[in-house]
Structures are given as structure tokens and as C-alpha cells.
Motif scaffolding. Sequence first.
Motif, PDB file in Angstrom:
ATOM      1  N   ASP A  68       0.814  -1.215   0.000  1.00 18.88           N
ATOM      2  CA  ASP A  68       0.000   0.000   0.000  1.00 18.88           C
ATOM      3  C   ASP A  68       0.847   1.265   0.000  1.00 18.88           C
ATOM      4  OD1 ASP A  68      -2.390  -1.336  -0.098  1.00 18.88           O
ATOM      5  OD2 ASP A  68      -2.876  -1.057   2.020  1.00 18.88           O
ATOM      6  N   THR A  69       2.026   1.211   0.607  1.00 16.72           N
ATOM      7  CA  THR A  69       2.869   2.405   0.736  1.00 16.72           C
ATOM      8  C   THR A  69       3.843   2.587  -0.433  1.00 16.72           C
ATOM      9  OG1 THR A  69       4.441   1.143   2.070  1.00 16.72           O
ATOM     10  CG2 THR A  69       2.749   2.393   3.252  1.00 16.72           C
ATOM     11  N   ASP A  70       3.790   1.702  -1.433  1.00 18.98           N
ATOM     12  CA  ASP A  70       4.680   1.821  -2.593  1.00 18.98           C
ATOM     13  C   ASP A  70       4.239   2.968  -3.487  1.00 18.98           C
ATOM     14  OD1 ASP A  70       6.114  -0.365  -1.741  1.00 18.98           O
ATOM     15  OD2 ASP A  70       5.275  -1.752  -3.217  1.00 18.98           O
ATOM     16  N   ALA A  71       5.202   3.757  -3.938  1.00 17.54           N
ATOM     17  CA  ALA A  71       4.946   4.799  -4.936  1.00 17.54           C
ATOM     18  C   ALA A  71       5.072   4.148  -6.304  1.00 17.54           C
ATOM     19  CB  ALA A  71       5.947   5.940  -4.784  1.00 17.54           C
ATOM     20  N   ILE A  72       3.994   4.217  -7.084  1.00 15.40           N
ATOM     21  CA  ILE A  72       3.987   3.565  -8.392  1.00 15.40           C
ATOM     22  C   ILE A  72       3.683   4.589  -9.484  1.00 15.40           C
ATOM     23  CG2 ILE A  72       3.429   1.276  -7.496  1.00 15.40           C
ATOM     24  CD1 ILE A  72       0.514   1.762  -8.173  1.00 15.40           C
ATOM     25  N   THR A  73       4.238   4.333 -10.664  1.00 14.37           N
ATOM     26  CA  THR A  73       4.051   5.248 -11.782  1.00 14.37           C
ATOM     27  C   THR A  73       2.648   5.120 -12.356  1.00 14.37           C
ATOM     28  OG1 THR A  73       4.786   3.652 -13.435  1.00 14.37           O
ATOM     29  CG2 THR A  73       6.500   5.041 -12.398  1.00 14.37           C
ATOM     30  N   THR A  74       2.322   6.022 -13.261  1.00 15.96           N
ATOM     31  CA  THR A  74       1.018   5.979 -13.922  1.00 15.96           C
ATOM     32  C   THR A  74       0.821   4.643 -14.624  1.00 15.96           C
ATOM     33  OG1 THR A  74       1.098   8.368 -14.224  1.00 15.96           O
ATOM     34  CG2 THR A  74      -0.473   7.160 -15.593  1.00 15.96           C
ATOM     35  N   ALA A  75       1.848   4.169 -15.332  1.00 13.83           N
ATOM     36  CA  ALA A  75       1.749   2.887 -16.038  1.00 13.83           C
ATOM     37  C   ALA A  75       1.566   1.738 -15.057  1.00 13.83           C
ATOM     38  CB  ALA A  75       2.992   2.657 -16.894  1.00 13.83           C
ATOM     39  N   GLU A  76       2.302   1.756 -13.956  1.00 17.76           N
ATOM     40  CA  GLU A  76       2.170   0.697 -12.953  1.00 17.76           C
ATOM     41  C   GLU A  76       0.799   0.753 -12.280  1.00 17.76           C
ATOM     42  OE1 GLU A  76       6.931   0.499 -11.768  1.00 17.76           O
ATOM     43  OE2 GLU A  76       5.590   1.861 -10.678  1.00 17.76           O
ATOM     44  N   ALA A  77       0.301   1.953 -12.037  1.00 19.79           N
ATOM     45  CA  ALA A  77      -1.025   2.111 -11.426  1.00 19.79           C
ATOM     46  C   ALA A  77      -2.101   1.558 -12.358  1.00 19.79           C
ATOM     47  CB  ALA A  77      -1.293   3.587 -11.126  1.00 19.79           C
ATOM     48  N   ALA A  78      -1.973   1.860 -13.641  1.00 18.04           N
ATOM     49  CA  ALA A  78      -2.950   1.367 -14.616  1.00 18.04           C
ATOM     50  C   ALA A  78      -2.953  -0.163 -14.641  1.00 18.04           C
ATOM     51  CB  ALA A  78      -2.631   1.929 -16.001  1.00 18.04           C
ATOM     52  N   ALA A  79      -1.776  -0.756 -14.636  1.00 15.68           N
ATOM     53  CA  ALA A  79      -1.688  -2.220 -14.645  1.00 15.68           C
ATOM     54  C   ALA A  79      -2.234  -2.813 -13.350  1.00 15.68           C
ATOM     55  CB  ALA A  79      -0.236  -2.652 -14.857  1.00 15.68           C
TER      56      ALA A  79
END
Length: 143
Positions: A68-79
Motif C-alpha cells: 500500500d505504501t509503494d509509490a507507483i508510476t502511472t503505467a504501474e497504477a494502470a496495470a
Amino acid sequence: MNPDLDVQGRRGEWPIPGDNATDRARKIAHMYRARLRALDPDACDQADQVANNFGETWVTPTTVTVDDTDAITTAEAAALVNVSEDVIRQWACTPHPDKPGQPLLPRFGWRSKARTYLAKNVRDAATTVIQAKHRKGQLTRSS
């Protein structure tokens, strides 16, 4: 395979509200894949390889470990929530339906040139969108 989902009370009604046509197609494909794996693992491996060769990596199961605390990119969030990158960007500009003054998906920061979001916020935004559509009666069998 989930035996509880194999038998439905009413013919033709999809058991998971909020799934779109792609979600449903992929879940059906995963059901077929699981049954093929149970009957003929070698044939399943061959079919997986063909799908992967065409770039359809969603066919084979993968373990995603995103805290939950991981910062993810837009592409990673979409996936992570199975939507397009444009949807993630839209969520970041959309007011939260239940929390006035707050965005549906708060931006977190940057990784190089890529915008980041907290994984928990991405999951929460996806859940909020599904719940809001359900409350408004926008979910139909053809969704």
C-alpha cells in the motif's frame, strides 16, 4: 476455477458487478486456461508461450506484490487496477465523490519524469469508482 461462480441463479447475469467486457473476457479465458492446465499441462505451457510471444502476458498468472505504501508510476497504477493510463490521469483530476475538496486519486510525487501515486490510493480510487457506478445504477450486464 471457482465452483461457486459456475452456477448462477439467473442465466446470463455476470456475477461480478463492475467488470467491463475486457474483464469478463479475461476471466473466462483464465477459466479455460485453468481447465486446460488441469487436463494437459504441456498443452497449456505451449498455449501460454504463443500468447506471450504475441505480447499477451496477461494470460499467464503472475504474482504482484505491491505494498500500500509503494509509490507507483502511472503505467504501474494502470496495470495494478486494469485500466488505461489515461483513466489514471483522469482520476487524478477528478474530485472525490465522497470527500469534497479532495481528488479521487491524489498525486504522490515523481520517479524520474514519471508521475507517481501511492498504491493504496490507486486501489481506493478504483473501488470508489466501482461503488459510485453501482450506486448510480450505471452497471449493466453489457458494462
